[in-house]
Design a protein around this motif. Structure first.
Motif, PDB file in Angstrom:
ATOM      1  N   PHE A  54       0.829  -1.204   0.000  1.00  0.00           N
ATOM      2  CA  PHE A  54       0.000   0.000   0.000  1.00  0.00           C
ATOM      3  C   PHE A  54       0.863   1.253   0.000  1.00  0.00           C
ATOM      4  O   PHE A  54       0.507   2.277  -0.588  1.00  0.00           O
ATOM      5  CB  PHE A  54      -0.932  -0.006   1.215  1.00  0.00           C
ATOM      6  CG  PHE A  54      -2.208  -0.790   0.975  1.00  0.00           C
ATOM      7  CD1 PHE A  54      -3.333  -0.157   0.454  1.00  0.00           C
ATOM      8  CD2 PHE A  54      -2.263  -2.142   1.248  1.00  0.00           C
ATOM      9  CE1 PHE A  54      -4.486  -0.875   0.244  1.00  0.00           C
ATOM     10  CE2 PHE A  54      -3.410  -2.851   1.028  1.00  0.00           C
ATOM     11  CZ  PHE A  54      -4.546  -2.229   0.517  1.00  0.00           C
ATOM     12  N   GLY A  55       2.040   1.183   0.687  1.00  0.00           N
ATOM     13  CA  GLY A  55       2.927   2.350   0.694  1.00  0.00           C
ATOM     14  C   GLY A  55       3.449   2.651  -0.686  1.00  0.00           C
ATOM     15  O   GLY A  55       3.555   3.809  -1.092  1.00  0.00           O
ATOM     16  N   SER A  56       3.798   1.610  -1.425  1.00  0.00           N
ATOM     17  CA  SER A  56       4.281   1.808  -2.796  1.00  0.00           C
ATOM     18  C   SER A  56       3.201   2.411  -3.672  1.00  0.00           C
ATOM     19  O   SER A  56       3.468   3.298  -4.496  1.00  0.00           O
ATOM     20  CB  SER A  56       4.748   0.472  -3.376  1.00  0.00           C
ATOM     21  OG  SER A  56       5.806  -0.063  -2.622  1.00  0.00           O
ATOM     22  N   LEU A  57       1.973   1.945  -3.504  1.00  0.00           N
ATOM     23  CA  LEU A  57       0.873   2.486  -4.305  1.00  0.00           C
ATOM     24  C   LEU A  57       0.602   3.925  -3.962  1.00  0.00           C
ATOM     25  O   LEU A  57       0.281   4.745  -4.837  1.00  0.00           O
ATOM     26  CB  LEU A  57      -0.396   1.644  -4.092  1.00  0.00           C
ATOM     27  CG  LEU A  57      -0.341   0.187  -4.597  1.00  0.00           C
ATOM     28  CD1 LEU A  57      -1.618  -0.559  -4.214  1.00  0.00           C
ATOM     29  CD2 LEU A  57      -0.143   0.153  -6.111  1.00  0.00           C
ATOM     30  N   ALA A  58       0.759   4.278  -2.653  1.00  0.00           N
ATOM     31  CA  ALA A  58       0.539   5.670  -2.254  1.00  0.00           C
ATOM     32  C   ALA A  58       1.620   6.557  -2.812  1.00  0.00           C
ATOM     33  O   ALA A  58       1.371   7.702  -3.213  1.00  0.00           O
ATOM     34  CB  ALA A  58       0.472   5.754  -0.736  1.00  0.00           C
ATOM     35  N   ALA A  59       2.884   6.018  -2.825  1.00  0.00           N
ATOM     36  CA  ALA A  59       3.985   6.814  -3.358  1.00  0.00           C
ATOM     37  C   ALA A  59       3.780   7.098  -4.830  1.00  0.00           C
ATOM     38  O   ALA A  59       4.200   8.146  -5.336  1.00  0.00           O
ATOM     39  CB  ALA A  59       5.309   6.084  -3.107  1.00  0.00           C
ATOM     40  N   LEU A  60       3.184   6.193  -5.525  1.00  0.00           N
ATOM     41  CA  LEU A  60       2.919   6.403  -6.952  1.00  0.00           C
ATOM     42  C   LEU A  60       1.671   7.242  -7.187  1.00  0.00           C
ATOM     43  O   LEU A  60       1.327   7.545  -8.331  1.00  0.00           O
ATOM     44  CB  LEU A  60       2.757   5.052  -7.666  1.00  0.00           C
ATOM     45  CG  LEU A  60       4.017   4.170  -7.701  1.00  0.00           C
ATOM     46  CD1 LEU A  60       3.689   2.798  -8.299  1.00  0.00           C
ATOM     47  CD2 LEU A  60       5.126   4.845  -8.519  1.00  0.00           C
ATOM     48  N   GLY A  61       0.982   7.570  -6.137  1.00  0.00           N
ATOM     49  CA  GLY A  61      -0.232   8.385  -6.275  1.00  0.00           C
ATOM     50  C   GLY A  61      -1.445   7.605  -6.705  1.00  0.00           C
ATOM     51  O   GLY A  61      -2.438   8.188  -7.150  1.00  0.00           O
ATOM     52  N   LEU A  62      -1.372   6.254  -6.577  1.00  0.00           N
ATOM     53  CA  LEU A  62      -2.493   5.435  -7.027  1.00  0.00           C
ATOM     54  C   LEU A  62      -3.571   5.319  -5.967  1.00  0.00           C
ATOM     55  O   LEU A  62      -4.722   5.019  -6.295  1.00  0.00           O
ATOM     56  CB  LEU A  62      -1.999   4.044  -7.436  1.00  0.00           C
ATOM     57  CG  LEU A  62      -1.013   4.028  -8.615  1.00  0.00           C
ATOM     58  CD1 LEU A  62      -0.542   2.605  -8.894  1.00  0.00           C
ATOM     59  CD2 LEU A  62      -1.663   4.630  -9.850  1.00  0.00           C
ATOM     60  N   ILE A  63      -3.213   5.467  -4.721  1.00  0.00           N
ATOM     61  CA  ILE A  63      -4.216   5.489  -3.654  1.00  0.00           C
ATOM     62  C   ILE A  63      -3.924   6.690  -2.782  1.00  0.00           C
ATOM     63  O   ILE A  63      -2.760   7.105  -2.632  1.00  0.00           O
ATOM     64  CB  ILE A  63      -4.193   4.193  -2.830  1.00  0.00           C
ATOM     65  CG1 ILE A  63      -2.824   3.977  -2.183  1.00  0.00           C
ATOM     66  CG2 ILE A  63      -4.574   2.991  -3.682  1.00  0.00           C
ATOM     67  CD1 ILE A  63      -2.793   2.778  -1.244  1.00  0.00           C
ATOM     68  N   PRO A  64      -4.915   7.285  -2.166  1.00  0.00           N
ATOM     69  CA  PRO A  64      -4.703   8.488  -1.349  1.00  0.00           C
ATOM     70  C   PRO A  64      -4.079   8.127  -0.008  1.00  0.00           C
ATOM     71  O   PRO A  64      -4.272   7.035   0.519  1.00  0.00           O
ATOM     72  CB  PRO A  64      -6.113   9.050  -1.205  1.00  0.00           C
ATOM     73  CG  PRO A  64      -7.016   7.875  -1.345  1.00  0.00           C
ATOM     74  CD  PRO A  64      -6.338   6.956  -2.297  1.00  0.00           C
ATOM     75  N   GLN A  65      -3.347   9.093   0.524  1.00  0.00           N
ATOM     76  CA  GLN A  65      -2.715   8.924   1.832  1.00  0.00           C
ATOM     77  C   GLN A  65      -3.751   8.798   2.923  1.00  0.00           C
ATOM     78  O   GLN A  65      -3.550   8.116   3.937  1.00  0.00           O
ATOM     79  CB  GLN A  65      -1.794  10.130   2.111  1.00  0.00           C
ATOM     80  CG  GLN A  65      -1.035  10.029   3.435  1.00  0.00           C
ATOM     81  CD  GLN A  65      -0.049   8.862   3.471  1.00  0.00           C
ATOM     82  OE1 GLN A  65       0.614   8.591   2.460  1.00  0.00           O
ATOM     83  NE2 GLN A  65       0.045   8.167   4.592  1.00  0.00           N
ATOM     84  N   SER A  66      -4.916   9.406   2.666  1.00  0.00           N
ATOM     85  CA  SER A  66      -5.968   9.366   3.691  1.00  0.00           C
ATOM     86  C   SER A  66      -6.440   7.956   3.949  1.00  0.00           C
ATOM     87  O   SER A  66      -6.858   7.611   5.056  1.00  0.00           O
ATOM     88  CB  SER A  66      -7.148  10.245   3.258  1.00  0.00           C
ATOM     89  OG  SER A  66      -7.671   9.783   2.009  1.00  0.00           O
ATOM     90  N   LEU A  67      -6.410   7.076   2.876  1.00  0.00           N
ATOM     91  CA  LEU A  67      -6.825   5.689   3.064  1.00  0.00           C
ATOM     92  C   LEU A  67      -5.849   4.974   3.986  1.00  0.00           C
ATOM     93  O   LEU A  67      -6.256   4.186   4.841  1.00  0.00           O
ATOM     94  CB  LEU A  67      -6.908   4.979   1.708  1.00  0.00           C
ATOM     95  CG  LEU A  67      -7.282   3.490   1.749  1.00  0.00           C
ATOM     96  CD1 LEU A  67      -8.644   3.299   2.433  1.00  0.00           C
ATOM     97  CD2 LEU A  67      -7.290   2.891   0.348  1.00  0.00           C
ATOM     98  N   LEU A  68      -4.551   5.278   3.830  1.00  0.00           N
ATOM     99  CA  LEU A  68      -3.562   4.652   4.710  1.00  0.00           C
ATOM    100  C   LEU A  68      -3.746   5.117   6.139  1.00  0.00           C
ATOM    101  O   LEU A  68      -3.612   4.334   7.097  1.00  0.00           O
ATOM    102  CB  LEU A  68      -2.146   4.972   4.221  1.00  0.00           C
ATOM    103  CG  LEU A  68      -1.785   4.435   2.820  1.00  0.00           C
ATOM    104  CD1 LEU A  68      -0.359   4.854   2.447  1.00  0.00           C
ATOM    105  CD2 LEU A  68      -1.940   2.931   2.761  1.00  0.00           C
ATOM    106  N   ASN A  69      -4.039   6.414   6.296  1.00  0.00           N
ATOM    107  CA  ASN A  69      -4.261   6.922   7.645  1.00  0.00           C
ATOM    108  C   ASN A  69      -5.476   6.259   8.268  1.00  0.00           C
ATOM    109  O   ASN A  69      -5.517   5.988   9.471  1.00  0.00           O
ATOM    110  CB  ASN A  69      -4.441   8.434   7.612  1.00  0.00           C
ATOM    111  CG  ASN A  69      -3.157   9.147   7.157  1.00  0.00           C
ATOM    112  OD1 ASN A  69      -2.040   8.600   7.318  1.00  0.00           O
ATOM    113  ND2 ASN A  69      -3.287  10.353   6.615  1.00  0.00           N
TER     114      ASN A  69
END
Length: 285
Positions: free
Chosen positions: A263-278
């Motif tokens: 999920f971190g890699s996907l967030a770094a690529l901008g494919l998923i929002p950081q808010s979902l990880l939070n």
């Protein structure tokens, strides 16, 4: 000459001569001045002619022997006349009897609509013979059913019929009579018509029987999930369970660190929002 009261007549003429009638002497016969035939004088000095008249009434007959010379002797003309009364042939009374048979069943059995009935009409013409062409008509009351020929050998006419309607049927047979003619087409005998006594048939309708099925006790429907039904297998409970939450604790063998890395890699690529990880509790920044 002789006379006869019938349509077919035998006409005779007597002829005599001195010293004797020459052999082959011929007599000419006429009726109402119309030549109807000739006959040779026989050894008894008689000439005979059979003739059929096509009409009734009085006939003026003449018999003529023409002049002839035989062995140097002359035989003069000779003639005679007579009146013949021709009547219509007297009718011959007949009788007709009617019976029936049941070719398919016993005669005593009940007659049903559609059953085959064979009617037999027997015609008696006394001492007269029935010739080919005679017929018998069959009636149900006043309703015409059909016609059958009379067998000259037996005097019988056979007629098959099936009744379509139930009820009482009065069947009668009518002999239609017959005029009998000779080879000249002249009527020589007349067979009078006759009618049989009626044959009464009580025709019943065919009964159609529908067999009702026997009632059966209704069976209680079985719930396939009913645990009391021994034929339905019960599910076997599992021996393990697992769950995981967002903090990464899990009863399964999956690694939360691996998921976080993905999920971190996907967030770094901008494919998923950081808010979902939070939201999942993963702060990978």
């Amino acid at each position: 000459m002789t006379k006869a009261n019938c349509q077919e007549a035998t006409i005779t003429a007597n002829y005599s001569a001195t010293p004797s009638v020459p052999a082959g002497t011929e007599v000419i016969f006429r009726a109402d001045n119309v030549r109807i035939g000739t006959a040779v004088v026989d050894g008894e000095d008689t000439a005979t002619l059979r003739h059929s008249f096509d009409r009734a009434g009085e006939k003026n007959l003449t018999a003529l022997v023409q002049e002839r010379v035989v062995d140097g002797r002359t035989y003069p003309t000779a003639e005679a006349s007579a009146t013949l009364t021709v009547n219509d042939p007297a009718g011959q009374d007949t009788t007709t009897d009617l019976t029936y048979t049941r070719p398919d069943v016993e005669v005593e059995a009940e007659v049903l609509t559609g059953d085959l009935i064979r009617f037999i009409a027997t015609v008696d013409a006394g001492d007269k013979a029935i010739e080919d062409g005679a017929t018998v008509s069959f009636f149900d009351g006043d309703t015409f059913l059909g016609t059958a020929p009379v067998d000259p050998e037996t005097g019988q006419a056979v007629f098959d019929h099936r009744f379509a309607e139930r009820g009482e049927h009065q069947v009668r047979a009518v002999f239609n009579g017959q005029e009998q003619k000779n080879e000249d087409g002249v009527t020589t005998d007349v067979l009078e018509p006759s009618e049989s006594d009626p044959v009464v048939l009580d025709v019943q309708a065919h009964e159609v029987v529908i067999e009702e099925p026997e009632p059966q006790d209704p069976e209680d429907p079985q719930d396939p999930q009913d645990p009391e039904d021994p034929t339905v297998p019960s599910p076997t409970p599992g021996t393990g369970s697992g769950s995981w939450d967002g903090s990464g604790s899990s009863g399964s063998s999956s690694s939360p660190n691996l998921l976080a890395s993905i999920f971190g890699s996907l967030a770094a690529l901008g494919l998923i929002p950081q808010s979902l990880l939070n939201l999942l509790g993963w702060n990978l920044s």
